[in-house]
Write a protein that holds these residues in place. Structure first.
Motif, PDB file in Angstrom:
ATOM      1  N   THR A  51       0.981  -1.326   0.289  1.00 28.13           N
ATOM      2  CA  THR A  51       0.075   0.014   0.304  1.00 28.13           C
ATOM      3  C   THR A  51       0.978   1.425   0.018  1.00 28.13           C
ATOM      4  O   THR A  51       1.865   1.272   1.037  1.00 28.13           O
ATOM      5  CB  THR A  51      -0.601   0.444   1.372  1.00 28.13           C
ATOM      6  OG1 THR A  51      -1.575  -1.234   1.023  1.00 28.13           O
ATOM      7  CG2 THR A  51      -1.878   1.342   1.671  1.00 28.13           C
ATOM      8  N   PRO A  52       0.705   1.839  -1.060  1.00 29.00           N
ATOM      9  CA  PRO A  52       1.793   3.197  -1.000  1.00 29.00           C
ATOM     10  C   PRO A  52       1.201   4.502  -0.230  1.00 29.00           C
ATOM     11  O   PRO A  52      -0.381   4.167   0.244  1.00 29.00           O
ATOM     12  CB  PRO A  52       1.521   3.721  -2.944  1.00 29.00           C
ATOM     13  CG  PRO A  52       0.343   2.966  -3.326  1.00 29.00           C
ATOM     14  CD  PRO A  52      -0.029   1.902  -2.603  1.00 29.00           C
ATOM     15  N   HIS A  53       1.933   5.037   0.916  1.00 30.47           N
ATOM     16  CA  HIS A  53       0.960   6.357   1.528  1.00 30.47           C
ATOM     17  C   HIS A  53       2.017   7.420   0.572  1.00 30.47           C
ATOM     18  O   HIS A  53       1.098   8.346   1.512  1.00 30.47           O
ATOM     19  CB  HIS A  53       1.806   6.212   3.007  1.00 30.47           C
ATOM     20  CG  HIS A  53       1.188   5.497   3.344  1.00 30.47           C
ATOM     21  ND1 HIS A  53      -0.399   4.655   3.666  1.00 30.47           N
ATOM     22  CD2 HIS A  53       1.784   3.992   3.826  1.00 30.47           C
ATOM     23  CE1 HIS A  53      -0.573   3.603   4.222  1.00 30.47           C
ATOM     24  NE2 HIS A  53       0.852   2.622   4.334  1.00 30.47           N
ATOM     25  N   GLY A  54       2.756   7.377  -0.768  1.00 30.64           N
ATOM     26  CA  GLY A  54       3.148   9.161  -0.903  1.00 30.64           C
ATOM     27  C   GLY A  54       4.370   9.183  -0.949  1.00 30.64           C
ATOM     28  O   GLY A  54       4.633   8.436  -0.446  1.00 30.64           O
ATOM     29  N   ASN A  55       5.062  10.642  -0.624  1.00 29.15           N
ATOM     30  CA  ASN A  55       6.475  10.612  -0.810  1.00 29.15           C
ATOM     31  C   ASN A  55       6.711  11.679   0.328  1.00 29.15           C
ATOM     32  O   ASN A  55       5.794  12.525   0.929  1.00 29.15           O
ATOM     33  CB  ASN A  55       6.639  11.080  -2.092  1.00 29.15           C
ATOM     34  CG  ASN A  55       8.147  11.427  -2.301  1.00 29.15           C
ATOM     35  OD1 ASN A  55       8.403  11.766  -1.408  1.00 29.15           O
ATOM     36  ND2 ASN A  55       8.681  10.231  -2.863  1.00 29.15           N
TER      37      ASN A  55
END
Length: 74
Positions: A51-55
């Motif tokens: 699950t990506p959460h951003g940078n």
């Protein structure tokens, strides 16, 4: 799928889900000639179900880069 320096992901490590920060110190290979890595750590398969959460952004990335450089200087 694109995985970039500074990205935060939840990934299944096989021992549970962990939140990870993708790091890479620019110029590391140039400074030391060769860099040893664990190929399992580079597996993008772990990210396919992650699950990506951003940078974290450039300001925070600069802090991470400075911390990595400090460790290399020890």
């Amino acid at each position: 799928m694109t995985i970039r320096k500074g990205d935060v992901w939840d990934v299944d490590t096989g021992k549970g889900t962990r939140t990870i920060l993708v790091v890479s110190l620019d110029g590391l290979a140039d400074a030391y000639g060769a860099v040893a890595v664990n190929p399992l750590q580079l597996s993008t398969l772990r990210f396919q179900t992650g699950t990506p959460h951003g940078n974290i952004g450039p300001e925070q990335q600069e802090l991470v880069d400075n911390a990595l450089r400090a460790v290399l200087d020890l």
